[in-house]
Design a protein around this motif. Structure first.
Motif, PDB file in Angstrom:
ATOM      1  N   ARG A   1      -7.511 -29.837  54.452  1.00 11.54           N
ATOM      2  CA  ARG A   1      -6.867 -30.597  55.523  1.00 11.54           C
ATOM      3  C   ARG A   1      -6.359 -31.916  54.957  1.00 11.54           C
ATOM      4  O   ARG A   1      -7.088 -32.622  54.256  1.00 11.54           O
ATOM      5  CB  ARG A   1      -7.851 -30.874  56.665  1.00 11.54           C
ATOM      6  N   ALA A   2      -5.092 -32.244  55.261  1.00 12.49           N
ATOM      7  CA  ALA A   2      -4.524 -33.508  54.785  1.00 12.49           C
ATOM      8  C   ALA A   2      -5.053 -34.669  55.624  1.00 12.49           C
ATOM      9  O   ALA A   2      -5.318 -34.516  56.820  1.00 12.49           O
ATOM     10  CB  ALA A   2      -3.004 -33.458  54.861  1.00 12.49           C
ATOM     11  N   ASP A   3      -5.187 -35.828  55.012  1.00 10.72           N
ATOM     12  CA  ASP A   3      -5.650 -37.015  55.737  1.00 10.72           C
ATOM     13  C   ASP A   3      -4.618 -37.481  56.758  1.00 10.72           C
ATOM     14  O   ASP A   3      -4.968 -38.012  57.813  1.00 10.72           O
ATOM     15  CB  ASP A   3      -5.943 -38.161  54.761  1.00 10.72           C
ATOM     16  N   LYS A   4      -3.353 -37.307  56.416  1.00 12.33           N
ATOM     17  CA  LYS A   4      -2.262 -37.725  57.289  1.00 12.33           C
ATOM     18  C   LYS A   4      -1.258 -36.578  57.406  1.00 12.33           C
ATOM     19  O   LYS A   4      -1.254 -35.657  56.592  1.00 12.33           O
ATOM     20  CB  LYS A   4      -1.573 -38.966  56.713  1.00 12.33           C
ATOM     21  N   PRO A   5      -0.367 -36.617  58.402  1.00  8.20           N
ATOM     22  CA  PRO A   5       0.618 -35.543  58.559  1.00  8.20           C
ATOM     23  C   PRO A   5       1.491 -35.375  57.315  1.00  8.20           C
ATOM     24  O   PRO A   5       1.997 -36.352  56.756  1.00  8.20           O
ATOM     25  CB  PRO A   5       1.458 -36.007  59.750  1.00  8.20           C
ATOM     26  N   VAL A   6       1.651 -34.122  56.898  1.00 10.61           N
ATOM     27  CA  VAL A   6       2.473 -33.804  55.728  1.00 10.61           C
ATOM     28  C   VAL A   6       3.299 -32.561  56.013  1.00 10.61           C
ATOM     29  O   VAL A   6       3.071 -31.826  56.982  1.00 10.61           O
ATOM     30  CB  VAL A   6       1.594 -33.547  54.473  1.00 10.61           C
ATOM     31  N   TYR A   7       4.279 -32.326  55.143  1.00  8.60           N
ATOM     32  CA  TYR A   7       4.956 -31.030  55.130  1.00  8.60           C
ATOM     33  C   TYR A   7       5.090 -30.589  53.680  1.00  8.60           C
ATOM     34  O   TYR A   7       4.991 -31.386  52.743  1.00  8.60           O
ATOM     35  CB  TYR A   7       6.310 -31.081  55.835  1.00  8.60           C
ATOM     36  N   LEU A   8       5.269 -29.302  53.496  1.00 11.80           N
ATOM     37  CA  LEU A   8       5.351 -28.714  52.168  1.00 11.80           C
ATOM     38  C   LEU A   8       6.792 -28.334  51.882  1.00 11.80           C
ATOM     39  O   LEU A   8       7.428 -27.634  52.687  1.00 11.80           O
ATOM     40  CB  LEU A   8       4.448 -27.481  52.101  1.00 11.80           C
ATOM     41  N   HIS A   9       7.302 -28.809  50.757  1.00 14.60           N
ATOM     42  CA  HIS A   9       8.673 -28.502  50.359  1.00 14.60           C
ATOM     43  C   HIS A   9       8.635 -27.671  49.087  1.00 14.60           C
ATOM     44  O   HIS A   9       8.088 -28.088  48.061  1.00 14.60           O
ATOM     45  CB  HIS A   9       9.451 -29.809  50.118  1.00 14.60           C
ATOM     46  N   ILE A  10       9.197 -26.448  49.160  1.00 16.39           N
ATOM     47  CA  ILE A  10       9.209 -25.525  48.033  1.00 16.39           C
ATOM     48  C   ILE A  10      10.656 -25.224  47.663  1.00 16.39           C
ATOM     49  O   ILE A  10      11.438 -24.751  48.491  1.00 16.39           O
ATOM     50  CB  ILE A  10       8.494 -24.202  48.389  1.00 16.39           C
ATOM     51  N   ASP A  11      11.015 -25.507  46.415  1.00 12.67           N
ATOM     52  CA  ASP A  11      12.360 -25.215  45.916  1.00 12.67           C
ATOM     53  C   ASP A  11      12.195 -24.638  44.516  1.00 12.67           C
ATOM     54  O   ASP A  11      12.105 -25.386  43.528  1.00 12.67           O
ATOM     55  CB  ASP A  11      13.208 -26.488  45.909  1.00 12.67           C
ATOM     56  N   ASP A  12      12.110 -23.316  44.428  1.00 10.80           N
ATOM     57  CA  ASP A  12      11.766 -22.651  43.170  1.00 10.80           C
ATOM     58  C   ASP A  12      10.473 -23.267  42.599  1.00 10.80           C
ATOM     59  O   ASP A  12       9.457 -23.285  43.274  1.00 10.80           O
ATOM     60  CB  ASP A  12      12.935 -22.722  42.187  1.00 10.80           C
ATOM     61  N   ASP A  13      10.514 -23.802  41.383  1.00  7.68           N
ATOM     62  CA  ASP A  13       9.290 -24.324  40.763  1.00  7.68           C
ATOM     63  C   ASP A  13       8.880 -25.699  41.288  1.00  7.68           C
ATOM     64  O   ASP A  13       7.773 -26.166  41.005  1.00  7.68           O
ATOM     65  CB  ASP A  13       9.475 -24.425  39.245  1.00  7.68           C
ATOM     66  N   THR A  14       9.759 -26.341  42.031  1.00  9.69           N
ATOM     67  CA  THR A  14       9.441 -27.654  42.588  1.00  9.69           C
ATOM     68  C   THR A  14       8.671 -27.491  43.886  1.00  9.69           C
ATOM     69  O   THR A  14       9.172 -26.915  44.850  1.00  9.69           O
ATOM     70  CB  THR A  14      10.722 -28.461  42.854  1.00  9.69           C
ATOM     71  N   VAL A  15       7.437 -27.973  43.891  1.00  7.13           N
ATOM     72  CA  VAL A  15       6.588 -27.908  45.086  1.00  7.13           C
ATOM     73  C   VAL A  15       6.065 -29.309  45.370  1.00  7.13           C
ATOM     74  O   VAL A  15       5.437 -29.937  44.520  1.00  7.13           O
ATOM     75  CB  VAL A  15       5.411 -26.933  44.896  1.00  7.13           C
TER      76      VAL A  15
END
Length: 606
Positions: free
Chosen positions: A114-128
């Motif tokens: 669980r994250a301490d604060k609100p987050v989102y995950l961005h996936i662009d090929d090998d970039t995460v």
């Protein structure tokens, strides 16, 4: 080889994201998506964990045929322990997100902690990247998707996110992708919200490689042609699933007013014909149909609300096109709550999409509240001054928005029907199984459906088996156990491929097998694939037993077991579950207590 060969493990507590090899032994045994996701969930989660705690795991799983030229190759599944049922949560969605997660190079995304604060995950090929989501926390799905695409200057990003319902812990909150496609059931959005995860955005350029390209092209060409020529496909293209409302009305299986009745006098105001006829203001509800990624069916509906309707007359932000009514939304906002105002139904559907909620669970929960209101158990003092009588279009529209935003009586509706009815001392009014609400089919009028509801691992579900034919041929419970069991295994297999169940409008099991055999290394036979489906079903059962569920949970509400259906083809009937269930257990190789025998577990490699 159609599998990408790696998964992405994200730990929100630690703030890490690491790729790791796909377990190929599991992939060969469970195929992908639902099956593979179930195996990863089983091996990574304590079934007794708190569903809303950090120890629960949230999985986004693709299948081996995702992103290929196969028709309907855009499906994906979201899995976790369900906060609504306490059982395995498995929810399936279309749109484009699943294919693009696969294109980024991942068969499966596994989210821990669980994250301490609100987050989102961005996936662009090998970039995460795990990025701050403070600016979009507290906003709806539609704004979230637009904001993320704008921030990354990539209109091709595919976004799966939660609205305010997931943030507020609505127990049937869902994950919405592509604005109005959703992993709708089991409360997977509430689990995502409990992790402070607002969204997953995926984009990839890797494509998918199949094992035998020439053979795959040939098989896909044949299956495309077969699907195109089928009457069932044509019906779905022209009408979506909405026409089922007329079929169930005629049969006498259309749940009305919290399942007290099975036929709705206002049917002509909420059926498919009503969406295509201009109202007194010259407004027509339905605009067009729409397809998901790689789909040659296009069953989705796009609609808009009359700008003069009370729900949006002073709210221009809702004067746009969005997801239209399908059967389950029409049933859940219409007959089951007694409402016959088409634009109110459409507005409620907008609220489900924007705030991220399961329309089936919301509608049936509201129906229970309406029955409690009618009984005098609830009053306007409880319901924020809103009349919650059956048929109240205002009650439907207002409560849909209040529930999504976590306001007033909406907080009570957010509990789901089971908990709501228990809180107000009438548990018998809950219409569902294992804490999850029924879809739009009455268990007394459709006996096999009732058995499927009772035994569904994720709680009441109409999409985990297919026994409509036998149910229409014979209103009794005779001979229903075998087709329920067999179709559960088949659907489990289909859900694991990455393709859509609606392709069965033109395909048989052999068509899915042929595509798998061409796409994957090794020999894939019908027997192997169906056994994989059975293996997944049984593993789901094992998860539930470890979570504390027993055979006592394989049951139906007293209304289905004791109150005869009042009209229609099955008038006077009650569910014959007590006759069907022992036969079902026996066919599954389970004990009388509903536990898989050691012989069954050994045969399935469990």
């Amino acid at each position: 080889m159609s599998w990408q060969g790696q998964i992405l493990r994200v730990n929100l507590t630690k703030g890490t994201a690491e790729a790791e090899p796909l377990n190929m032994e599991w992939a060969n045994a469970y195929i992908g998506e639902r099956g593979l996701g179930t195996k990863y969930l089983y091996e990574n989660v304590d079934p007794k964990c708190d569903p809303m705690g950090p120890d629960n795991v949230l999985i986004f799983a693709t299948g081996p045929l995702n992103g290929t030229m196969a028709s309907t190759s855009g499906r994906y599944a979201v899995l976790c322990k369900s906060p609504l049922t306490g059982a395995i949560g498995d929810s399936n969605s279309g749109g484009k997100f699943g294919a693009f997660l696969k294109y980024a190079g991942y068969d499966l995304l596994l989210i821990e902690g669980r994250a301490d604060k609100p987050v989102y995950l961005h996936i662009d090929d090998d970039t995460v990247e795990i990025l701050p989501a403070d600016e979009i926390w507290g906003t709806g799905v539609w704004h979230t998707e637009e904001w993320i695409k704008s921030r990354h200057q990539n209109p091709q990003l595919k976004v799966a996110s939660i609205g305010e319902a997931g943030e507020n812990g609505v127990l049937y909150a869902c994950v919405v992708n592509d604005l109005h496609r959703a992993a709708g059931r089991c409360g997977v959005g509430a689990v995502m919200g409990s992790k402070n995860l607002k969204a997953v955005a995926a984009y990839g350029t890797r494509g998918v490689t199949v094992d035998d390209p020439a053979k795959f092209m040939e098989v896909v060409k044949d299956t495309h042609a077969k699907l195109a020529a089928s009457d069932g496909r044509e019906e779905l293209t022209e009408g979506g699933t909405h026409p089922m409302i007329d079929m169930m009305q005629e049969w006498g299986g259309l749940p009305t007013r919290n399942f007290r009745e099975v036929q709705f006098e206002g049917i002509d105001k909420v059926n498919p014909a009503a969406t295509t006829v201009a109202n007194a203001n010259g407004h027509t509800n339905l605009i067009t149909n729409k397809a998901c990624f790689g789909c040659t069916i296009a069953c989705g509906r796009i609609a808009h609300i009359d700008p003069e309707h009370f729900t949006i007359v002073n709210r221009p932000e809702y004067r746009h096109a969005s997801g239209g009514l399908e059967y389950e939304t029409a049933y859940a906002f219409g007959p089951v709550v007694g409402v016959d105002d088409l634009d109110s139904l459409t507005f409620a559907n907008y609220m489900m999409n924007e705030h991220g909620m399961d329309p089936i669970s919301f509608g049936v929960t509201l129906a229970a509240a309406m029955e409690l209101f009618e009984m005098g158990v609830l009053t306007k003092d409880d319901t924020d001054g809103i009349d919650l009588s059956f048929g109240s279009s205002e009650g439907l529209a207002v409560m849909a928005e209040k529930t999504g935003k976590g306001e007033g009586f909406g907080k009570e509706l957010a509990l789901g029907s089971k908990r709501l009815c228990e809180k107000y001392s009438h548990p018998e009014l809950f219409m569902g199984v294992k804490g999850q609400e029924f879809a739009g089919y009455d268990s007394r009028a459709l006996q096999g459906m009732g058995l499927g509801y009772a035994t569904s691992n994720r709680g009441a579900c109409h999409l985990k088996h297919d026994v409509f034919g036998p149910d229409m041929e014979d209103i009794s419970g005779n001979g229903k156990a075998a087709p329920v069991k067999e179709s559960q295994d088949m659907v489990s297999m289909i859900d694991s491929t990455g393709l859509c169940l609606f392709t069965t409008a033109g395909w048989g099991p052999e068509d899915f097998v042929a595509q798998l055999d061409a796409a994957l290394p090794g020999e894939w036979t019908l027997e192997r694939c169906i056994e994989s489906g059975e293996r997944t079903w049984t593993l789901e059962r094992m998860f539930n037993m470890a979570a504390g569920l027993t055979a006592a949970d394989d049951t139906l509400p007293p209304r289905m077991l004791n109150e005869p259906v009042p009209s229609g083809s099955a008038k006077g009937k009650v569910s014959e579950l007590s006759k069907m269930l022992p036969e079902y257990y026996s066919l599954r190789g389970w004990t009388e207590a509903g536990q898989p025998t050691n012989e069954t577990l050994s045969r399935l490699g469990l």
